[in-house]
Design a protein around this motif. Structure first.
Motif, PDB file in Angstrom:
ATOM      1  N   SER A   1       0.825  -1.213   0.000  1.00 17.34           N
ATOM      2  CA  SER A   1       0.000   0.000   0.000  1.00 17.34           C
ATOM      3  C   SER A   1       0.860   1.265   0.000  1.00 17.34           C
ATOM      4  CB  SER A   1      -0.862   0.034   1.270  1.00 17.34           C
ATOM      5  OG  SER A   1      -2.180  -0.292   1.007  1.00 17.34           O
TER       6      SER A   1
ATOM      7  N   GLU B   1      -6.739   1.476   1.793  1.00 14.22           N
ATOM      8  CA  GLU B   1      -5.540   0.744   1.390  1.00 14.22           C
ATOM      9  C   GLU B   1      -5.609   0.390  -0.086  1.00 14.22           C
ATOM     10  OE1 GLU B   1      -6.972  -3.190   3.557  1.00 14.22           O
ATOM     11  OE2 GLU B   1      -5.184  -3.656   2.383  1.00 14.22           O
TER      12      GLU B   1
ATOM     13  N   SER C   1      -3.957  -2.777  -2.005  1.00 17.22           N
ATOM     14  CA  SER C   1      -3.139  -3.967  -1.748  1.00 17.22           C
ATOM     15  C   SER C   1      -3.775  -5.158  -2.454  1.00 17.22           C
ATOM     16  CB  SER C   1      -3.100  -4.225  -0.236  1.00 17.22           C
ATOM     17  OG  SER C   1      -4.330  -4.804   0.165  1.00 17.22           O
TER      18      SER C   1
END
Ligand code: ADP
Ligand code: UDP
Length: 239
Positions: free
Chosen positions: A53, A192, A194
């Motif tokens: 991230s 985030e 990811s």
């Protein structure tokens, strides 16, 4: 982290800081799927997601997209700007997969001629339904101008992420973003970015290097996330 969190979600916890405009976001090892129906603790996942991230937010900031990311505090913790989150998950898709493949009755992997942006209204009781931007306006959750700005930003984020991930041999199939407003009213990318929130397929083999491994029991998750981070770091080293 000693103090009680302000908020503990399914995969991350938020802690206060001395500055009311900043929070600490701790990436935990918890993995959930099916809105919490499936749960596991996967040692190392939090650290890998925090690292991936941080790289992704760095790319966005470098290209002029404002985000909540202020820096890494330790391997699992980001310092972020405290935001008033918009109750919407913004999904951008480059290829058919997951819920859209099911909805359209088509196999996963088909390239979309143009990226598709979808809005999901974050409401657990309703099961986060897909909605139109206008529905969020009707609910008073966003105004029409914000809907347009979120959409344009999500498409810009997609261009940046797809290009950078592509250089690392990763196909950005789809991903989810969350946005929020800073105290000053600025619209920022939050949360985030990811493999928990993006589908990443190996460009050479089609292998899934994302949370579908856990959702669908496709194999170990942590080594795949480590592979993603290794590739991003290798790509960075060659810039
Ligand atoms: P969930 O709440 O869906 O279980 P997480 O475990 O990822 O998800 O929890 C993170 C929470 O923090 C989410 O509710 C997300 O909307 C919120 N959030 C993300 N970024 C910020 C921010 N900068 N300020 C305040 N809240 C944030
Ligand atoms: N996604 C997410 N959080 C959610 C729902 C989806 O991060 O609560 C991400 C998911 O990882 C994928 C994209 O959004 O990259 C599109 O997900 P989809 O609608 O296909 O849902 P799924 O098949 O995961 O149920």
């Amino acid at each position: 982290m000693e103090a009680a969190p302000l908020y503990a979600g399914k995969a991350k916890s938020l802690y206060p800081t001395d500055d009311p405009d900043q929070l600490l976001m701790v990436y935990r090892d918890d993995a959930t799927a099916g809105n919490g129906a499936k749960h596991a603790r996967l040692a190392g996942k939090g650290e890998l997601n925090a690292a991936i991230s941080a790289v992704a937010f760095g790319w966005l900031e470098a290209e002029g997209i404002p985000t909540h990311f202020l820096g890494r505090v330790d391997p699992v913790t980001h310092r972020v700007q405290a935001l008033r989150m918009l109750p919407v998950e913004v999904v951008v898709r480059n290829r058919l997969a997951g819920s859209l493949a099911s909805r359209l009755g088509q196999p996963e992997g088909m390239a979309l001629p143009e990226p598709v942006v979808e809005f999901y209204y974050k409401d657990d009781a309703l099961g986060d339904p897909m909605v139109l931007g206008e529905h969020l306006v009707a609910l008073g959750k966003m105004d029409l101008d914000q809907v347009g700005r979120v959409r344009a930003s999500a498409l810009a984020v997609n261009r940046i992420l797809a290009a950078r991930l592509g250089r690392a041999g990763l196909e950005l199939v789809d991903f989810k973003l969350e946005y929020g407003l800073s105290r000053g009213g600025e619209l920022l990318v939050g949360d985030e970015i990811s493999p928990d929130t993006a589908r990443l397929w190996d460009r050479a083999t089609g292998e899934r290097l994302d949370k579908d491994r856990f959702r669908r029991d496709l194999g170990e998750l942590v080594p795949a996330y480590r592979e993603v981070l290794d590739r991003l770091e290798r790509d960075h080293a060659t810039l």
